[in-house]
Scaffold this active site. Structure first.
Site, short mmCIF file in Angstrom:
data_model
loop_
_atom_site.label_atom_id
_atom_site.label_comp_id
_atom_site.label_asym_id
_atom_site.label_seq_id
_atom_site.Cartn_x
_atom_site.Cartn_y
_atom_site.Cartn_z
N ASP A 167 1.90 2.75 2.72
CA ASP A 167 2.47 3.36 3.93
C ASP A 167 3.64 2.91 4.81
O ASP A 167 4.51 1.83 4.36
CB ASP A 167 1.06 2.96 4.38
CG ASP A 167 -0.23 3.60 3.99
OD1 ASP A 167 -0.11 4.72 3.33
OD2 ASP A 167 -1.13 2.79 4.01
N CYS A 178 -2.60 3.03 7.98
CA CYS A 178 -4.34 2.86 8.37
C CYS A 178 -4.67 2.26 10.11
O CYS A 178 -3.42 2.10 10.55
CB CYS A 178 -4.76 1.26 7.32
SG CYS A 178 -4.46 -0.19 7.53
N CYS A 237 0.59 -0.91 -0.16
CA CYS A 237 -0.48 0.12 -0.32
C CYS A 237 0.83 1.31 -0.30
O CYS A 237 0.29 2.30 -0.21
CB CYS A 237 -0.99 0.03 1.56
SG CYS A 237 0.55 0.23 2.20
N CYS A 272 -1.00 -4.94 6.64
CA CYS A 272 -0.93 -3.60 7.12
C CYS A 272 0.22 -4.55 8.39
O CYS A 272 1.05 -3.72 9.30
CB CYS A 272 -1.94 -2.98 8.36
SG CYS A 272 -3.17 -3.08 6.22
#
Ligand code: FES
Length: 145
Positions: free
Chosen positions: A35, A59, A33, A103
């Protein structure tokens, strides 16, 4: 969709922030992603992790897993911290939805990157530790975010 523990750690994340003069700092990027996560470790002369803090652009699932991961590594030796996988962190949170599993890798890899930084600075070898592929510490060093 999220367990109560995930919601708790997302809404009240533990150990957010920075450690001044940290023993090791690691910054990683999530290949999936994009991030980013930075992890700070304070390690004493006996190799025990006394404090751990994080900052992330990730997130809610990244926040919750990092919060839990920082709680799990505190008080551990560097060798024990290396063995805390994203799977162990997810289990401690009573699971994550499959689309959010990636994540949880941010926290694990950021801890490894911070341990790597600690090992480099102190010229020690931590058995089984390799530089995480997602380590972007060198690119990020000049940036303050
Ligand atoms: Fe990027 Fe969760 S979507 S860390």
């Amino acid at each position: 969709m999220y367990s109560e523990k995930v919601m708790d750690h997302f809404q009240n994340p533990r150990n957010v922030g920075e450690i001044e003069n940290a023993s090791g700092v690691g910054t990683v990027g999530n290949a999936k992603c994009g991030d980013i996560m930075r992890m700070y470790l304070d390690i004493d002369d006996d190799g025990i992790i006394r404090d751990c803090k994080f900052k992330t652009f990730g997130c809610g699932a990244a926040v919750a897993t990092s919060s839990m991961a920082t709680e799990l590594v505190k008080g551990k030796t560097v060798q024990e911290a290396l063995e805390i996988t994203n799977k162990a962190v997810m289990e401690a949170l009573d699971g994550l939805p499959p689309v959010k599993v990636h994540c949880s890798l941010l926290a694990e890899e950021a801890i490894h990157a911070a341990l790597w930084d600690y090992a480099q600075k102190h010229d020690i070898k931590i058995e089984g530790l390799e530089k995480p592929k997602s380590d972007i510490s060198e690119e990020e060093d000049e940036e303050d975010y």
